[in-house]
Design an enzyme around this catalytic site. Structure first.
Site, PDB file in Angstrom:
ATOM      1  N   GLY A  15       5.851  16.238 -20.011  1.00  0.00           N
ATOM      2  CA  GLY A  15       7.150  15.968 -20.645  1.00  0.00           C
ATOM      3  C   GLY A  15       7.022  14.791 -21.596  1.00  0.00           C
ATOM      4  O   GLY A  15       6.354  13.808 -21.287  1.00  0.00           O
ATOM      5  N   ARG A  76       2.945  21.852 -21.714  1.00  0.00           N
ATOM      6  CA  ARG A  76       2.384  22.048 -20.378  1.00  0.00           C
ATOM      7  C   ARG A  76       1.466  23.258 -20.532  1.00  0.00           C
ATOM      8  O   ARG A  76       1.914  24.328 -20.937  1.00  0.00           O
ATOM      9  CB  ARG A  76       3.494  22.294 -19.363  1.00  0.00           C
ATOM     10  CG  ARG A  76       4.523  21.147 -19.309  1.00  0.00           C
ATOM     11  CD  ARG A  76       5.413  21.252 -18.105  1.00  0.00           C
ATOM     12  NE  ARG A  76       6.629  20.452 -18.247  1.00  0.00           N
ATOM     13  CZ  ARG A  76       6.719  19.161 -17.913  1.00  0.00           C
ATOM     14  NH1 ARG A  76       5.680  18.525 -17.440  1.00  0.00           N
ATOM     15  NH2 ARG A  76       7.860  18.508 -18.060  1.00  0.00           N
ATOM     16  N   ASP A 107       1.347  12.079 -14.209  1.00  0.00           N
ATOM     17  CA  ASP A 107       0.332  12.294 -13.172  1.00  0.00           C
ATOM     18  C   ASP A 107      -0.449  13.591 -13.383  1.00  0.00           C
ATOM     19  O   ASP A 107      -1.677  13.633 -13.216  1.00  0.00           O
ATOM     20  CB  ASP A 107       0.981  12.262 -11.778  1.00  0.00           C
ATOM     21  CG  ASP A 107       2.100  13.280 -11.626  1.00  0.00           C
ATOM     22  OD1 ASP A 107       2.716  13.660 -12.650  1.00  0.00           O
ATOM     23  OD2 ASP A 107       2.371  13.691 -10.493  1.00  0.00           O
ATOM     24  N   THR A 130       5.626   8.711 -18.926  1.00  0.00           N
ATOM     25  CA  THR A 130       6.525   9.654 -18.250  1.00  0.00           C
ATOM     26  C   THR A 130       7.823   8.942 -17.903  1.00  0.00           C
ATOM     27  O   THR A 130       7.788   7.784 -17.476  1.00  0.00           O
ATOM     28  CB  THR A 130       5.885  10.239 -16.970  1.00  0.00           C
ATOM     29  OG1 THR A 130       6.887  10.975 -16.250  1.00  0.00           O
ATOM     30  CG2 THR A 130       5.304   9.190 -16.041  1.00  0.00           C
ATOM     31  N   ASP A 132       9.562   9.624 -15.426  1.00  0.00           N
ATOM     32  CA  ASP A 132       9.770   9.665 -13.970  1.00  0.00           C
ATOM     33  C   ASP A 132       9.274   8.406 -13.234  1.00  0.00           C
ATOM     34  O   ASP A 132       9.691   8.145 -12.118  1.00  0.00           O
ATOM     35  CB  ASP A 132       9.039  10.881 -13.364  1.00  0.00           C
ATOM     36  CG  ASP A 132       9.781  12.176 -13.629  1.00  0.00           C
ATOM     37  OD1 ASP A 132      10.879  12.130 -14.195  1.00  0.00           O
ATOM     38  OD2 ASP A 132       9.249  13.242 -13.266  1.00  0.00           O
ATOM     39  N   ASP A 134       6.534   8.037 -11.744  1.00  0.00           N
ATOM     40  CA  ASP A 134       5.993   8.498 -10.456  1.00  0.00           C
ATOM     41  C   ASP A 134       4.489   8.270 -10.376  1.00  0.00           C
ATOM     42  O   ASP A 134       3.748   9.118  -9.876  1.00  0.00           O
ATOM     43  CB  ASP A 134       6.340   9.980 -10.235  1.00  0.00           C
ATOM     44  CG  ASP A 134       5.885  10.862 -11.386  1.00  0.00           C
ATOM     45  OD1 ASP A 134       5.453  10.328 -12.421  1.00  0.00           O
ATOM     46  OD2 ASP A 134       5.958  12.096 -11.249  1.00  0.00           O
ATOM     47  N   ARG A 176      11.572  14.726 -10.962  1.00  0.00           N
ATOM     48  CA  ARG A 176      11.139  15.930 -10.250  1.00  0.00           C
ATOM     49  C   ARG A 176      10.771  15.629  -8.804  1.00  0.00           C
ATOM     50  O   ARG A 176      11.198  16.291  -7.896  1.00  0.00           O
ATOM     51  CB  ARG A 176       9.965  16.556 -11.002  1.00  0.00           C
ATOM     52  CG  ARG A 176       9.708  17.956 -10.606  1.00  0.00           C
ATOM     53  CD  ARG A 176       8.725  18.672 -11.493  1.00  0.00           C
ATOM     54  NE  ARG A 176       7.911  17.799 -12.330  1.00  0.00           N
ATOM     55  CZ  ARG A 176       7.218  18.227 -13.362  1.00  0.00           C
ATOM     56  NH1 ARG A 176       7.283  19.477 -13.714  1.00  0.00           N
ATOM     57  NH2 ARG A 176       6.467  17.410 -14.060  1.00  0.00           N
TER      58      ARG A 176
HETATM   59  N1  LIG Z   1      -4.467  19.486 -11.322  1.00  0.00           N
HETATM   60  C1  LIG Z   1      -4.610  19.685 -12.635  1.00  0.00           C
HETATM   61  N2  LIG Z   1      -5.794  20.108 -13.146  1.00  0.00           N
HETATM   62  C2  LIG Z   1      -5.937  20.296 -14.473  1.00  0.00           C
HETATM   63  N3  LIG Z   1      -4.974  20.112 -15.391  1.00  0.00           N
HETATM   64  C3  LIG Z   1      -3.784  19.697 -14.941  1.00  0.00           C
HETATM   65  C4  LIG Z   1      -3.538  19.456 -13.556  1.00  0.00           C
HETATM   66  N4  LIG Z   1      -2.257  19.045 -13.401  1.00  0.00           N
HETATM   67  C5  LIG Z   1      -1.727  19.073 -14.647  1.00  0.00           C
HETATM   68  N5  LIG Z   1      -2.629  19.436 -15.575  1.00  0.00           N
HETATM   69  C6  LIG Z   1      -2.430  19.574 -17.023  1.00  0.00           C
HETATM   70  O1  LIG Z   1      -1.552  18.562 -17.486  1.00  0.00           O
HETATM   71  C7  LIG Z   1      -0.367  19.172 -18.037  1.00  0.00           C
HETATM   72  C8  LIG Z   1       0.818  18.272 -17.801  1.00  0.00           C
HETATM   73  O2  LIG Z   1       1.042  18.110 -16.394  1.00  0.00           O
HETATM   74  P1  LIG Z   1       2.527  18.086 -15.801  1.00  0.00           P
HETATM   75  O3  LIG Z   1       3.263  19.280 -16.305  1.00  0.00           O
HETATM   76  O4  LIG Z   1       2.401  17.905 -14.355  1.00  0.00           O
HETATM   77  O5  LIG Z   1       3.224  16.846 -16.510  1.00  0.00           O
HETATM   78  P2  LIG Z   1       2.930  15.282 -16.355  1.00  0.00           P
HETATM   79  O6  LIG Z   1       1.750  14.910 -17.168  1.00  0.00           O
HETATM   80  O7  LIG Z   1       2.907  14.923 -14.916  1.00  0.00           O
HETATM   81  O8  LIG Z   1       4.206  14.676 -17.086  1.00  0.00           O
HETATM   82  P3  LIG Z   1       5.735  14.682 -16.598  1.00  0.00           P
HETATM   83  O9  LIG Z   1       5.761  14.850 -15.108  1.00  0.00           O
HETATM   84  O10 LIG Z   1       6.248  13.385 -17.059  1.00  0.00           O
HETATM   85  O11 LIG Z   1       6.393  15.810 -17.320  1.00  0.00           O
HETATM   86  C9  LIG Z   1      -0.296  20.520 -17.344  1.00  0.00           C
HETATM   87  O12 LIG Z   1       0.477  21.455 -18.068  1.00  0.00           O
HETATM   88  C10 LIG Z   1      -1.758  20.918 -17.336  1.00  0.00           C
HETATM   89  O13 LIG Z   1      -2.188  21.375 -18.584  1.00  0.00           O
HETATM   90  O1  LIG Z   2      11.350  19.808 -19.748  1.00  0.00           O
HETATM   91  P1  LIG Z   2      10.783  20.520 -18.548  1.00  0.00           P
HETATM   92  O2  LIG Z   2       9.442  21.095 -18.820  1.00  0.00           O
HETATM   93  O3  LIG Z   2      11.748  21.476 -17.960  1.00  0.00           O
HETATM   94  O4  LIG Z   2      10.506  19.415 -17.442  1.00  0.00           O
HETATM   95  C1  LIG Z   2      11.489  18.759 -16.727  1.00  0.00           C
HETATM   96  C2  LIG Z   2      10.819  17.718 -15.878  1.00  0.00           C
HETATM   97  O5  LIG Z   2      10.147  16.791 -16.706  1.00  0.00           O
HETATM   98  C3  LIG Z   2      10.582  15.475 -16.400  1.00  0.00           C
HETATM   99  O6  LIG Z   2      11.617  15.164 -17.325  1.00  0.00           O
HETATM  100  C4  LIG Z   2       9.442  14.504 -16.540  1.00  0.00           C
HETATM  101  O7  LIG Z   2       8.954  14.525 -17.815  1.00  0.00           O
HETATM  102  C5  LIG Z   2      11.134  15.563 -14.986  1.00  0.00           C
HETATM  103  O8  LIG Z   2      12.009  14.511 -14.676  1.00  0.00           O
HETATM  104  C6  LIG Z   2      11.769  16.933 -15.025  1.00  0.00           C
HETATM  105  O9  LIG Z   2      11.819  17.481 -13.732  1.00  0.00           O
HETATM  106 MG   LIG Z   3       4.459  14.366 -13.565  1.00  0.00          MG
END
Ligand SMILES: Nc1ncnc2c1ncn2[C@@H]1O[C@H](COP(=O)(O)OP(=O)(O)OP(=O)(O)O)[C@@H](O)[C@H]1O
Ligand SMILES: O=P(O)(O)OC[C@H]1O[C@](O)(CO)[C@@H](O)[C@@H]1O
Ligand SMILES: [Mg+2]
Length: 327
Positions: A15, A76, A107, A130, A132, A134, A176
Site C-alpha cells: 500500500g 501487490r 512487512d 506503511t 499501519d 506494523d 489490517r
Molecule cells: N512472504 C513473501 N514472499 C515474497 N514476496 C512477498 C511476501 N510477502 C509479500 N511479498 C511481496 O510484497 C508485496 C507487498 O506486500 P503486502 O501486500 O503484504 O504489503 P506491505 O508491503 O506489507 O505494505 P502494506 O501492508 O502497508 O500495504 C506483495 O504483493 C508481494 O509481491
Molecule cells: O488498498 P488495499 O490493497 O485494499 O489495502 C488495504 C490495506 O492496506 C493498508 O492501508 C496498509 O497499506 C491497510 O491498512 C489496509 O488493510
Molecule cells: Mg503490511
C-alpha cells in the site's frame, strides 16, 4: 571482500503511504551524490519482473517531497511470492548490472526483499513505508503520522455532526493487523472506546460503558475500531450495540483509503528523508539485508530476517489512559 555497490534500484511496494516520494527523493539524491547510478522501478515487484525500470536523475525527483502517493507507483505482486517470480526479478537486476536494491514498503515487501536476497545474494535495504506502523524495530513508519492526522481531522468533523444529533458514531480506521492508527487517532479525538486487533474486544464492556454514559446523559459518543479488530469491524460493532440499545441513534463511518492519501506531514517528510539517506549509506557501507528504522531518534538497522518474528505490543498503560480519559 564485499563487491562495491555502483548501480542501485529503488522501488515502492504494498500500500502506498504519504512520504514515499520524499523517501524516493532521498535515495536518488544520496545515491547520485555518492557517484552511483540510480534506477527507479515502476509498480514494485510487478514492474521489476516486467523490466519496467528507468534511469533516474536529480531532476526526476524534483517537486515531489510534498506529494502523496508514489511517483514510482506501487503494486501487490502475486508472482513475487513464488521462487519463479523472484528469479524473473533477479534476472532483470542481473541483466541491468544492478547490485543493490532499496525497497520502500511494509512487512510484506520486506519479506519479498529477504527472500530475494537469500536466494540470489543481492544486497537489499528496506525503508519502512506503511501507514499501519506494523513493523517492530522502528518508532515510526513513513506515512503513519499523516494517516493518523487524516483520521483525526475526519473524526473531529464526525464529532460535530454527532454532537448536533446526539448520536453515537462508530468509526472504522485502517490497520489490517495493527491497531496503531485506531489507538493514536482515538486517543487524540477523545474516543470512548478503541477496539484494536491486539486486544480481545469485550463487547459487553463497550455496551455497558455506553449504558452508563447514557445514564449520565452523555450524548456524544465516538467509538474507533481498527478494520482488523477481531470482532469484525464497525458494522459488526454497530449491530451488537443496536441489538442491545435500540434507543441509541448509532451510525457507522468507514474512513477507508482517504487515510492513505494527502500531502505528507512534517514528521513523515523528515523521517523519509533521513531513512532514505541512511538506506544508501547502508548499501555503501556493506550493511545489507536490513531495514532502516528510527528508535529514540536514532537510526536503527534491523535484519530483514526479524520481520514477522515479533508482533508490536501495545502497553496496558495506553489502554488505561483511554479508559480514564473517556470516563
Ligand atoms: N512472504 C513473501 N514472499 C515474497 N514476496 C512477498 C511476501 N510477502 C509479500 N511479498 C511481496 O510484497 C508485496 C507487498 O506486500 P503486502 O501486500 O503484504 O504489503 P506491505 O508491503 O506489507 O505494505 P502494506 O501492508 O502497508 O500495504 C506483495 O504483493 C508481494 O509481491
Ligand atoms: O488498498 P488495499 O490493497 O485494499 O489495502 C488495504 C490495506 O492496506 C493498508 O492501508 C496498509 O497499506 C491497510 O491498512 C489496509 O488493510
Ligand atoms: Mg503490511
Amino acid at each position: 571482500m564485499q563487491k562495491k555497490v555502483s548501480r542501485i534500484a529503488v522501488l515502492t511496494s504494498g500500500g502506498d503511504s504519504p512520504g514515499m516520494n520524499a523517501a524516493v527523493r532521498a535515495v536518488v539524491r544520496t545515491g547520485l551524490y555518492n557517484g552511483l547510478e540510480v534506477y527507479g522501478v515502476m509498480r514494485g515487484y510487478q514492474g521489476l519482473i516486467e523490466d519496467d525500470l528507468f534511469k533516474m536523475e536529480s531532476r526526476s525527483v524534483a517537486n515531489i517531497i510534498q506529494r502523496g502517493g508514489t511517483i514510482l507507483k506501487t503494486a501487490r505482486c502475486k508472482e513475487f511470492y513464488t521462487p519463479e517470480g523472484r528469479k524473473k526479478g533477479y534476472d532483470i537486476l542481473a541483466k541491468r548490472g544492478i547490485d543493490g536494491l532499496v525497497v520502500i514498503g511494509g512487512d510484506g515487501s520486506f519479506k519479498g526483499a529477504l527472500a530475494l536476497s537469500k536466494e540470489y545474494n543481492i544486497p537489499c535495504v528496506g525503508l519502512a513505508g506503511t501507514i499501519d506502523k506494523d513493523i517492530v524495530g522502528t518508532d515510526f513508519t513513513i506515512g503513519f503520522d499523516t494517516a493518523v492526522n487524516t483520521a483525526i481531522e475526519a473524526i473531529d468533523k464526525i464529532r460535530d455532526t454527532a454532537d448536533a444529533h446526539d448520536r453515537l458514531f462508530i468509526v472504522e480506521v485502517m490497520g489490517r493487523d495493527a491497531g496503531y492508527i485506531a489507538l493514536h487517532s482515538g486517543i487524540a479525538t477523545g474516543a470512548e472506546s478503541i477496539l484494536i486487533p491486539e486486544r480481545k474486544t469485550d463487547i459487553e464492556e463497550v455496551i455497558n460503558s455506553l449504558v452508563e454514559k447514557e445514564r449520565r446523559k452523555k450524548l456524544v459518543n465516538i467509538i474507533v475500531v481498527a478494520e482488523g479488530d477481531e470482532f469484525g469491524g464497525a458494522n459488526e460493532v454497530a449491530k451488537a450495540v443496536r441489538a442491545r440499545m435500540p434507543q441509541i441513534d448509532a451510525r457507522v463511518c468507514i474512513l477507508g483509503h482517504i487515510q492513505r492519501g494527502g500531502s505528507p506531514s512534517a514528521i513523515d517528510r523528515l523521517i523519509a528523508s533521513r531513512m532514505g539517506y541512511h538506506a544508501v549509506e547502508s548499501l555503501l557501507e556493506g550493511r545489507h539485508n536490513v531495514f532502516v528504522g528510527i528508535m529514540n531518534n536514532r537510526m536503527n538497522y534491523v535484519p530483514l530476517e526479524n520481520i514477522g518474528k515479533k508482533k508490536g505490543t501495545i502497553s496496558e498503560e495506553w489502554m488505561k489512559i483511554v479508559k480514564i480519559l473517556a470516563s
